[in-house]
Design an enzyme around this catalytic site. Sequence first.
Site, mmCIF file in Angstrom:
data_model
loop_
_atom_site.group_PDB
_atom_site.id
_atom_site.type_symbol
_atom_site.label_atom_id
_atom_site.label_comp_id
_atom_site.label_asym_id
_atom_site.label_seq_id
_atom_site.Cartn_x
_atom_site.Cartn_y
_atom_site.Cartn_z
ATOM 1 N N SER A 57 36.590 33.162 31.587
ATOM 2 C CA SER A 57 37.385 33.537 32.764
ATOM 3 C C SER A 57 37.638 32.372 33.707
ATOM 4 O O SER A 57 36.700 31.802 34.268
ATOM 5 C CB SER A 57 36.676 34.635 33.571
ATOM 6 O OG SER A 57 36.567 35.794 32.807
ATOM 7 N N HIS A 88 42.759 34.876 31.275
ATOM 8 C CA HIS A 88 42.659 34.418 29.890
ATOM 9 C C HIS A 88 44.066 34.200 29.340
ATOM 10 O O HIS A 88 44.796 35.159 29.132
ATOM 11 C CB HIS A 88 41.924 35.462 29.041
ATOM 12 C CG HIS A 88 40.477 35.630 29.403
ATOM 13 N ND1 HIS A 88 39.454 35.258 28.571
ATOM 14 C CD2 HIS A 88 39.896 36.103 30.518
ATOM 15 C CE1 HIS A 88 38.298 35.507 29.158
ATOM 16 N NE2 HIS A 88 38.532 36.036 30.348
ATOM 17 N N HIS A 110 36.777 40.714 24.673
ATOM 18 C CA HIS A 110 35.483 41.289 25.057
ATOM 19 C C HIS A 110 35.321 42.692 24.481
ATOM 20 O O HIS A 110 36.311 43.369 24.184
ATOM 21 C CB HIS A 110 35.395 41.408 26.588
ATOM 22 C CG HIS A 110 35.674 40.153 27.327
ATOM 23 N ND1 HIS A 110 36.952 39.717 27.587
ATOM 24 C CD2 HIS A 110 34.843 39.228 27.872
ATOM 25 C CE1 HIS A 110 36.893 38.577 28.259
ATOM 26 N NE2 HIS A 110 35.627 38.249 28.439
ATOM 27 N N TYR A 112 34.492 45.191 26.214
ATOM 28 C CA TYR A 112 35.022 46.183 27.173
ATOM 29 C C TYR A 112 36.526 46.413 27.026
ATOM 30 O O TYR A 112 37.062 47.386 27.549
ATOM 31 C CB TYR A 112 34.672 45.815 28.622
ATOM 32 C CG TYR A 112 35.256 44.522 29.146
ATOM 33 C CD1 TYR A 112 36.610 44.402 29.439
ATOM 34 C CD2 TYR A 112 34.441 43.422 29.375
ATOM 35 C CE1 TYR A 112 37.140 43.206 29.919
ATOM 36 C CE2 TYR A 112 34.952 42.230 29.857
ATOM 37 C CZ TYR A 112 36.301 42.130 30.117
ATOM 38 O OH TYR A 112 36.821 40.959 30.585
ATOM 39 N N GLU A 113 37.207 45.522 26.304
ATOM 40 C CA GLU A 113 38.640 45.732 26.070
ATOM 41 C C GLU A 113 38.860 46.762 24.957
ATOM 42 O O GLU A 113 39.992 47.133 24.667
ATOM 43 C CB GLU A 113 39.312 44.405 25.685
ATOM 44 C CG GLU A 113 39.342 43.408 26.837
ATOM 45 C CD GLU A 113 39.803 42.035 26.377
ATOM 46 O OE1 GLU A 113 41.017 41.843 26.218
ATOM 47 O OE2 GLU A 113 38.938 41.158 26.163
ATOM 48 N N ALA A 140 31.933 33.035 32.764
ATOM 49 C CA ALA A 140 31.646 33.301 34.168
ATOM 50 C C ALA A 140 30.488 34.287 34.179
ATOM 51 O O ALA A 140 30.443 35.183 33.340
ATOM 52 C CB ALA A 140 32.873 33.920 34.827
ATOM 53 N N MET A 238 29.400 39.542 30.517
ATOM 54 C CA MET A 238 29.915 40.553 29.581
ATOM 55 C C MET A 238 30.435 39.930 28.287
ATOM 56 O O MET A 238 31.250 40.546 27.592
ATOM 57 C CB MET A 238 31.052 41.333 30.248
ATOM 58 C CG MET A 238 30.674 41.967 31.572
ATOM 59 S SD MET A 238 32.113 42.679 32.380
ATOM 60 C CE MET A 238 31.438 43.032 34.011
ATOM 61 N N SER A 239 29.990 38.729 27.957
ATOM 62 C CA SER A 239 30.546 38.069 26.767
ATOM 63 C C SER A 239 29.460 37.284 26.031
ATOM 64 O O SER A 239 28.281 37.607 26.117
ATOM 65 C CB SER A 239 31.681 37.127 27.201
ATOM 66 O OG SER A 239 31.167 36.069 27.991
ATOM 67 N N ASN A 262 29.432 34.437 41.093
ATOM 68 C CA ASN A 262 29.012 35.339 42.167
ATOM 69 C C ASN A 262 27.520 35.600 42.053
ATOM 70 O O ASN A 262 26.955 35.462 40.968
ATOM 71 C CB ASN A 262 29.767 36.680 42.045
ATOM 72 C CG ASN A 262 29.572 37.315 40.673
ATOM 73 O OD1 ASN A 262 30.205 36.905 39.695
ATOM 74 N ND2 ASN A 262 28.687 38.277 40.591
ATOM 75 N N HIS A 274 36.653 40.840 40.777
ATOM 76 C CA HIS A 274 37.062 39.869 39.758
ATOM 77 C C HIS A 274 37.807 38.679 40.365
ATOM 78 O O HIS A 274 37.766 37.572 39.835
ATOM 79 C CB HIS A 274 37.923 40.561 38.693
ATOM 80 C CG HIS A 274 38.189 39.711 37.483
ATOM 81 N ND1 HIS A 274 37.179 39.147 36.727
ATOM 82 C CD2 HIS A 274 39.345 39.305 36.895
ATOM 83 C CE1 HIS A 274 37.709 38.442 35.733
ATOM 84 N NE2 HIS A 274 39.022 38.511 35.819
HETATM 85 N N1 HPA Z 1 28.159 40.690 36.144
HETATM 86 C C1 HPA Z 1 28.672 40.744 34.898
HETATM 87 N N2 HPA Z 1 29.589 39.901 34.468
HETATM 88 C C2 HPA Z 1 30.029 38.957 35.304
HETATM 89 C C3 HPA Z 1 29.554 38.856 36.616
HETATM 90 C C4 HPA Z 1 28.564 39.771 37.052
HETATM 91 O O1 HPA Z 1 28.082 39.755 38.197
HETATM 92 N N3 HPA Z 1 30.204 37.817 37.202
HETATM 93 C C5 HPA Z 1 31.042 37.297 36.264
HETATM 94 N N4 HPA Z 1 30.946 37.990 35.113
#
Ligand code: HPA
Length: 304
Positions: A57, A88, A110, A112-113, A140, A238-239, A262, A274
């Site tokens: 990301s 992406h 991912h 989740y997609e 990320a 998530m990856s 974050n 996001h």
């Molecule tokens: N959690 C999950 N996936 C992420 C996060 C998060 O805080 N930040 C960037 N990808």
Amino acid sequence: MSPKKVRRKKQIAFQNPAAPSKQGSELPGEFACAGRAADFVLSQTELRPQIALVLGSGLGAFAEEFTDATKIPYAEIPYFPRSTAIGHAGQLVIGKVGAVSVAGMQGRVHLYEGYSAKQVVFPVRVFARMGVKAVILTNAAGGIKGEFSQGKLVVISDHINLQGVNPLTGPNDERFGLRFHDMTGAYDRAFRELAVDEANRLGIGMYEGVYVGLGGPSYETPAEIRYLRTIGGDLVGMSTVPEVIAARHSGMRVLGISCVTNAAAGILDQPLNHLEVLETAERVKGQFISLLKAVIPRIAEAIA
Ligand code: HPA
């Protein structure tokens, strides 16, 4: 004597890994599909990349720095999954970083997609079939550990798979690797050391930590983050986890780098979004690019 009946093996249809499929469904054509995709990619360039990068990301900008670049949209590569996430670009860039030939994915897919774990790792399978020896996976991530604040770069030392799936579920194709492959040292120690070394040389504060992979797409709850800290997680995302499993299965060496975009949920008294993830990735882009530029020749040396 009656002639023996020749029993034909049931032909299994060549299943397109890019098509949506049920989680964990069998992909009998994975090796052949990856081979065809690899042949296609290599037919577009004279370069023969030994190192591949998955740029997560907001981190795809690095591929814009490649020289002698050939850009191939994922949509043109046979069987390749298409990225739907914001941030992406969805293209594979083959080019050079200094003297080193590389392949860079601007964006990944991912779980989740709605993609299966096998579809998520298809690009990694293609890299293996292209003859790539090392993969740099970037992402990320949310920082769980105290000092992993927004904008920090972290070398992944290990992972915890809480995604509920494994890309190797189902029949094993020995041409890729062993049925039960080792995940000790999945994140190559020599690569980690050289990454930290180069970061120090560049004056970039670099950390090491354990990445916890969750399915998403909702961010975690503060209670989940407290739980992840308890079980040894330093970062959450998530990856990456399925890709590392597949890369190691195929014998490729792995470097994982997270950009902490974050603080994980509940650490600061503010909601996650996001946009913040993309803005932070954009902010550290310069550092991130310098680090990758320094690390790639060292990795090329290590795998030569
Ligand atoms: N959690 C999950 N996936 C992420 C996060 C998060 O805080 N930040 C960037 N990808």
